[in-house]
Motif scaffolding. Structure first.
Motif, PDB file in Angstrom:
ATOM      1  N   GLY A  32     -43.762 -29.959  -5.603  1.00  0.00           N
ATOM      2  CA  GLY A  32     -44.662 -28.884  -6.033  1.00  0.00           C
ATOM      3  C   GLY A  32     -44.109 -28.144  -7.235  1.00  0.00           C
ATOM      4  N   VAL A  33     -42.808 -27.864  -7.207  1.00  0.00           N
ATOM      5  CA  VAL A  33     -42.160 -27.208  -8.345  1.00  0.00           C
ATOM      6  C   VAL A  33     -42.216 -28.138  -9.562  1.00  0.00           C
ATOM      7  CG1 VAL A  33     -39.963 -26.331  -9.246  1.00  0.00           C
ATOM      8  CG2 VAL A  33     -40.693 -25.705  -6.954  1.00  0.00           C
ATOM      9  N   GLY A  34     -42.072 -29.452  -9.316  1.00  0.00           N
ATOM     10  CA  GLY A  34     -42.161 -30.445 -10.400  1.00  0.00           C
ATOM     11  C   GLY A  34     -43.514 -30.397 -11.092  1.00  0.00           C
ATOM     12  N   LEU A  35     -44.593 -30.321 -10.304  1.00  0.00           N
ATOM     13  CA  LEU A  35     -45.948 -30.218 -10.875  1.00  0.00           C
ATOM     14  C   LEU A  35     -46.083 -28.944 -11.710  1.00  0.00           C
ATOM     15  CD1 LEU A  35     -48.336 -31.379  -7.990  1.00  0.00           C
ATOM     16  CD2 LEU A  35     -48.083 -32.421 -10.239  1.00  0.00           C
ATOM     17  N   PHE A  36     -45.484 -27.857 -11.197  1.00  0.00           N
ATOM     18  CA  PHE A  36     -45.539 -26.575 -11.895  1.00  0.00           C
ATOM     19  C   PHE A  36     -44.822 -26.661 -13.246  1.00  0.00           C
ATOM     20  CE2 PHE A  36     -43.924 -22.165 -12.504  1.00  0.00           C
ATOM     21  CZ  PHE A  36     -45.153 -21.546 -12.663  1.00  0.00           C
ATOM     22  N   ILE A  37     -43.654 -27.321 -13.271  1.00  0.00           N
ATOM     23  CA  ILE A  37     -42.886 -27.481 -14.513  1.00  0.00           C
ATOM     24  C   ILE A  37     -43.671 -28.333 -15.513  1.00  0.00           C
ATOM     25  CG2 ILE A  37     -40.791 -28.497 -15.518  1.00  0.00           C
ATOM     26  CD1 ILE A  37     -39.358 -27.813 -12.895  1.00  0.00           C
TER      27      ILE A  37
END
Length: 317
Positions: A90-95
């Motif tokens: 999820g953090v990866g998608l945000f980045i």
């Protein structure tokens, strides 16, 4: 300039501490996931920098408590494996989304509360595309430091495109880091509304330390027969203090990064190189966001790979 000076000084202090305490080749630098969350809190959610710093501080505080009173294993075991993989994805998608936003590839439609493509023929999107292809090609060709190399080339390409502003001077005395010191709202950050951000900061930070320490440890041949890293508690303790300390200067220092050496001498030499960059801040500040956007997109998409570890056959997961 103040931010950059503070960040470099913090990298030097925490990396040297890691070297002296653990004698492992781990360097400390701001975790991209956490940096993206912080910038999102300020830019998208309109949260003040003082409260954001407070959230980082309490995230580091939880990290310190867990590391120093020996709760690390209990926390690692209590959070389901699928959730650990999902949080980092999820953090990866945000980045990745942040990278697309910085390049102008994706924009927020005002009043409609949704996202759309920006002007795909704009110079910033074209420059980001050039940078994206450069990273892919240099990574495939195994060029050492391919990401930094690609960002530098993209920055040069941005000069004729009018996106890279040439600095007035290439060498500059570092700014005083104390301009940002203690600009922090400890109590304001404890409001219930900020709890999701606190969790979003702590969980990836904690598990990226855990995962990176084991990953780098495996590459360097440090793991024992059970796949554990001897002395990992020391790594956690230094990293936890670095996270809380980072909040006082209003930045985030967390993820251990691989330096390729075997002992604490490696991060100390990394710190010496960082010290030299204090004089070169105009170089860092001239890099356009369209040149760094492709790196964010590729790093973010790469973080999705952890989703392969989720058991999709089990509907309870």
């Amino acid at each position: 300039g103040v931010m950059l000076t503070s960040m470099i000084l913090l990298i030097i202090v925490t990396t040297v501490a890691m070297a002296l305490v653990t004698n492992r080749p781990f360097a400390l630098a701001p975790g991209l996931g956490s940096v993206a969350i912080v910038s999102g809190m300020i830019a998208n959610s309109g949260i003040s920098p003082e409260i954001t710093a407070g959230v980082i501080f309490w995230s580091g505080g939880i990290f310190i408590v867990i590391s120093y009173i020996g709760l690390r294993d209990a926390v690692v075991n209590a959070i389901p494996a699928s959730l650990k993989h999902a949080v980092s994805s999820g953090v990866g998608l945000f980045i990745a989304l942040l990278g697309c936003k910085n390049a102008g590839l994706i924009i927020a439609l005002e009043g409609k509360n949704n996202l759309a493509f920006g002007d795909l023929s704009s110079p910033s999107v074209l420059l980001a595309l050039i940078g994206f292809l450069l990273i892919l090609i240099t990574k495939q060709m195994r060029v050492p430091g391919y990401m930094i190399f690609s960002i530098l080339i993209t920055t040069l390409v941005g000069i004729p495109m009018g996106l890279t502003r040439m600095p007035e001077a290439f060498f500059m005395a570092p700014s005083s880091p104390f301009g940002q010191f203690m600009k922090i709202d400890f109590l304001g950050a404890l409001q219930f509304a900020y709890l999701p951000f606190l969790i979003a900061m702590f969980v990836p930070d904690f598990f990226s330390t855990f995962g990176t320490a084991l990953g780098v440890g495996a590459k360097a041949g440090f793991l024992d027969e059970d796949g554990n890293l001897p002395g990992i508690d020391k790594v956690f303790k230094v990293d936890a203090v670095a996270t809380a300390l980072g909040s006082l200067f209003y930045l985030e220092s967390s993820s251990g990064v691989e330096a390729g050496g075997k002992t604490g001498l490696t991060p100390i030499s990394t710190s010496v190189c960082f010290a030299f960059t204090l004089l070169l801040t105009p170089f860092a500040l001239m890099i356009p966001s369209a040149a760094t956007a492709p790196a964010l997109i590729i790093i973010g998409v790469g973080m999705l790979s952890s989703m392969r570890n989720i058991n999709y056959d089990d509907f309870t997961e």
